[in-house]
Structures are given as structure tokens and as C-alpha cells.
Design a protein around this motif. Structure first.
Motif, mmCIF file in Angstrom:
data_model
loop_
_atom_site.group_PDB
_atom_site.id
_atom_site.type_symbol
_atom_site.label_atom_id
_atom_site.label_comp_id
_atom_site.label_asym_id
_atom_site.label_seq_id
_atom_site.Cartn_x
_atom_site.Cartn_y
_atom_site.Cartn_z
ATOM 1 N N ASN A 240 50.960 -109.208 -36.911
ATOM 2 C CA ASN A 240 52.189 -109.825 -36.402
ATOM 3 C C ASN A 240 53.124 -110.350 -37.479
ATOM 4 N N GLN A 241 52.593 -110.713 -38.647
ATOM 5 C CA GLN A 241 53.446 -111.292 -39.679
ATOM 6 C C GLN A 241 53.707 -110.370 -40.859
ATOM 7 N N HIS A 242 52.827 -109.422 -41.107
ATOM 8 C CA HIS A 242 52.959 -108.627 -42.322
ATOM 9 C C HIS A 242 53.269 -107.157 -42.064
ATOM 10 N N VAL A 243 52.801 -106.603 -40.970
ATOM 11 C CA VAL A 243 53.109 -105.205 -40.659
ATOM 12 C C VAL A 243 54.579 -105.135 -40.256
ATOM 13 N N VAL A 244 55.315 -104.226 -40.877
ATOM 14 C CA VAL A 244 56.762 -104.134 -40.671
ATOM 15 C C VAL A 244 57.094 -103.677 -39.260
ATOM 16 N N ASP A 245 56.457 -102.594 -38.787
ATOM 17 C CA ASP A 245 56.779 -102.040 -37.464
ATOM 18 C C ASP A 245 55.510 -101.487 -36.827
ATOM 19 N N LEU A 246 54.728 -102.370 -36.219
ATOM 20 C CA LEU A 246 53.462 -101.973 -35.606
ATOM 21 C C LEU A 246 53.653 -100.879 -34.563
ATOM 22 N N ASP A 247 54.724 -100.949 -33.793
ATOM 23 C CA ASP A 247 54.954 -99.959 -32.739
ATOM 24 C C ASP A 247 55.157 -98.551 -33.289
ATOM 25 N N GLY B 205 54.945 -89.337 -53.696
ATOM 26 C CA GLY B 205 55.291 -87.950 -53.932
ATOM 27 C C GLY B 205 54.102 -87.016 -53.842
ATOM 28 N N GLY B 206 52.903 -87.566 -53.836
ATOM 29 C CA GLY B 206 51.707 -86.746 -53.758
ATOM 30 C C GLY B 206 50.572 -87.569 -53.210
ATOM 31 N N THR B 207 49.370 -87.225 -53.615
ATOM 32 C CA THR B 207 48.189 -87.973 -53.190
ATOM 33 C C THR B 207 47.834 -88.968 -54.277
ATOM 34 N N GLU B 208 47.711 -90.222 -53.888
ATOM 35 C CA GLU B 208 47.411 -91.302 -54.828
ATOM 36 C C GLU B 208 45.993 -91.815 -54.607
ATOM 37 N N SER B 209 45.344 -92.236 -55.671
ATOM 38 C CA SER B 209 44.005 -92.825 -55.597
ATOM 39 C C SER B 209 44.110 -94.344 -55.639
ATOM 40 N N PHE B 210 43.243 -94.993 -54.871
ATOM 41 C CA PHE B 210 43.169 -96.451 -54.823
ATOM 42 C C PHE B 210 41.702 -96.853 -54.921
ATOM 43 N N VAL B 211 41.438 -98.041 -55.447
ATOM 44 C CA VAL B 211 40.075 -98.556 -55.565
ATOM 45 C C VAL B 211 40.035 -99.945 -54.941
ATOM 46 N N LYS B 212 39.085 -100.141 -54.023
ATOM 47 C CA LYS B 212 38.919 -101.441 -53.381
ATOM 48 C C LYS B 212 38.575 -102.503 -54.423
ATOM 49 N N PRO B 213 39.005 -103.750 -54.195
ATOM 50 C CA PRO B 213 38.677 -104.821 -55.138
ATOM 51 C C PRO B 213 37.177 -105.094 -55.294
ATOM 52 N N ASP B 214 36.396 -104.839 -54.242
ATOM 53 C CA ASP B 214 34.940 -104.993 -54.309
ATOM 54 C C ASP B 214 34.333 -104.162 -53.183
ATOM 55 N N PRO B 215 33.006 -104.109 -53.042
ATOM 56 C CA PRO B 215 32.381 -103.238 -52.044
ATOM 57 C C PRO B 215 32.567 -103.653 -50.578
ATOM 58 N N ALA B 216 33.108 -104.835 -50.322
ATOM 59 C CA ALA B 216 33.286 -105.300 -48.943
ATOM 60 C C ALA B 216 34.364 -104.482 -48.238
ATOM 61 N N ASP B 217 34.668 -104.853 -46.996
ATOM 62 C CA ASP B 217 35.743 -104.158 -46.290
ATOM 63 C C ASP B 217 37.098 -104.705 -46.742
ATOM 64 N N TRP B 218 38.088 -103.807 -46.837
ATOM 65 C CA TRP B 218 39.425 -104.147 -47.302
ATOM 66 C C TRP B 218 40.458 -103.348 -46.525
ATOM 67 N N VAL B 219 41.655 -103.883 -46.481
ATOM 68 C CA VAL B 219 42.794 -103.198 -45.874
ATOM 69 C C VAL B 219 43.824 -103.009 -46.989
ATOM 70 N N LEU B 220 44.359 -101.805 -47.089
ATOM 71 C CA LEU B 220 45.457 -101.550 -48.007
ATOM 72 C C LEU B 220 46.723 -101.434 -47.172
ATOM 73 N N HIS B 221 47.732 -102.238 -47.493
ATOM 74 C CA HIS B 221 49.015 -102.194 -46.790
ATOM 75 C C HIS B 221 50.041 -101.638 -47.767
ATOM 76 N N VAL B 222 50.664 -100.515 -47.396
ATOM 77 C CA VAL B 222 51.630 -99.835 -48.243
ATOM 78 C C VAL B 222 52.939 -99.740 -47.477
ATOM 79 N N THR B 223 54.032 -100.198 -48.103
ATOM 80 C CA THR B 223 55.330 -100.161 -47.442
ATOM 81 C C THR B 223 56.398 -99.594 -48.386
ATOM 82 N N ALA B 224 57.354 -98.911 -47.781
ATOM 83 C CA ALA B 224 58.507 -98.416 -48.515
ATOM 84 C C ALA B 224 59.645 -99.413 -48.324
ATOM 85 N N PRO B 225 60.485 -99.569 -49.333
ATOM 86 C CA PRO B 225 61.638 -100.458 -49.171
ATOM 87 C C PRO B 225 62.527 -99.971 -48.025
ATOM 88 N N ARG B 226 63.090 -100.909 -47.294
ATOM 89 C CA ARG B 226 63.958 -100.521 -46.164
ATOM 90 C C ARG B 226 65.399 -100.768 -46.500
#
Length: 146
Positions: free
Chosen positions: A50-57, A125-146
């Protein structure tokens, strides 16, 4: 919630028995699970969506954009929410071709504590690699400027 499950808040006072199996999220449920962790997780998920996702719908499942045992909700080219559960590989890939030429804002979110790690950017522009901060569960939030 982030992994595609649903949540229901039960107000089960006076309904709990040893055998009913009703979830005890209400702290007044006699003998029920006091559920503080569950209520914390529910609050963190609610605030995130509700506070961080730009457009959930606009977000729809797009698991084809990720690998490594992760789940993805996306409005390709605009916003991505990737859930990397505990037990999934440390690294995963995200296809960002739909956001070509954009510089994307990225943040890892800890769904257990309701906190973001430091923000960083990626050039799409392509496929990007990401690494979690630790082995626990994590969410990555990626947004483009509007």
C-alpha cells in the motif's frame, strides 16, 4: 502475500477449540496461537503493497521473467516485485528487456522486519543478476522513473 499466497484475518474469539484448526490471529482466542509474528508479517506486507508499490493494480504474475525459484509480479518496463523465498538460491536473474534504456531504482525489502536495504540502480535492457542480502526470504522492488 508477496509469494502469491493470500491472507485472511480471523476474528475467532469464542470459536477456537483444540480440534477446530481455526487460525488464532486474534490474541483473544482462547488457546489459540497468539500470532504476533503472523500479525507482524501481515502488517509488513500491507505496508509494502500500500505504501511502496507504485501501481499494484497494474502488476500481474510474470514468473517467466525470473529464475532461481523466485516469483514475480510485474508491470513490465515500469515496476517489478520479485519474491525470493528462504531456501532459494542466493542469486537470481530478472529479464528487464521491457525497460530498455531506463535506469531503474532497486531496493531489497525484508518481509520479516518490514525494512528496506540501501537503494541502488541498474541500467535496463537485458537480463540482470541480483543477489539476496542473506539466505532468508527477500523481496526485490524495481521501479522505473515516472
Amino acid at each position: 502475500s508477496v509469494g502469491g499466497g493470500h491472507f485472511t484475518f480471523h476474528a475467532d474469539e469464542l470459536q477456537e477449540t483444540v480440534t477446530t484448526g481455526i487460525m488464532g490471529y486474534d490474541p483473544r482466542v482462547p488457546g489459540g496461537d497468539k500470532g504476533m509474528d503472523k500479525r507482524d508479517w501481515l502488517g509488513h506486507a500491507s505496508r509494502f503493497f500500500n505504501q511502496h508499490v507504485v501501481d499494484l493494480d497494474a502488476l500481474t504474475p510474470h514468473n517467466e521473467l525470473v529464475d532461481g525459484g523466485t516469483c514475480c509480479l510485474a508491470d513490465p518496463g515500469r515496476e517489478y516485485v520479485i519474491y525470493a523465498p528462504i531456501g532459494s538460491p542466493a542469486g537470481f536473474k530478472l529479464n528487464l528487456e521491457a525497460a530498455a534504456t531506463k535506469t531503474l531504482d532497486c531496493r531489497f525489502y525484508d518481509p520479516r522486519l518490514g525494512r528496506f536495504e540501501a537503494a541502488f540502480t541498474r541500467q535496463a535492457g537485458g537480463t540482470e543478476s541480483f543477489v539476496k542480502p542473506d539466505p532468508a526470504d527477500w523481496v526485490l522492488h524495481v521501479t522505473a522513473p515516472r
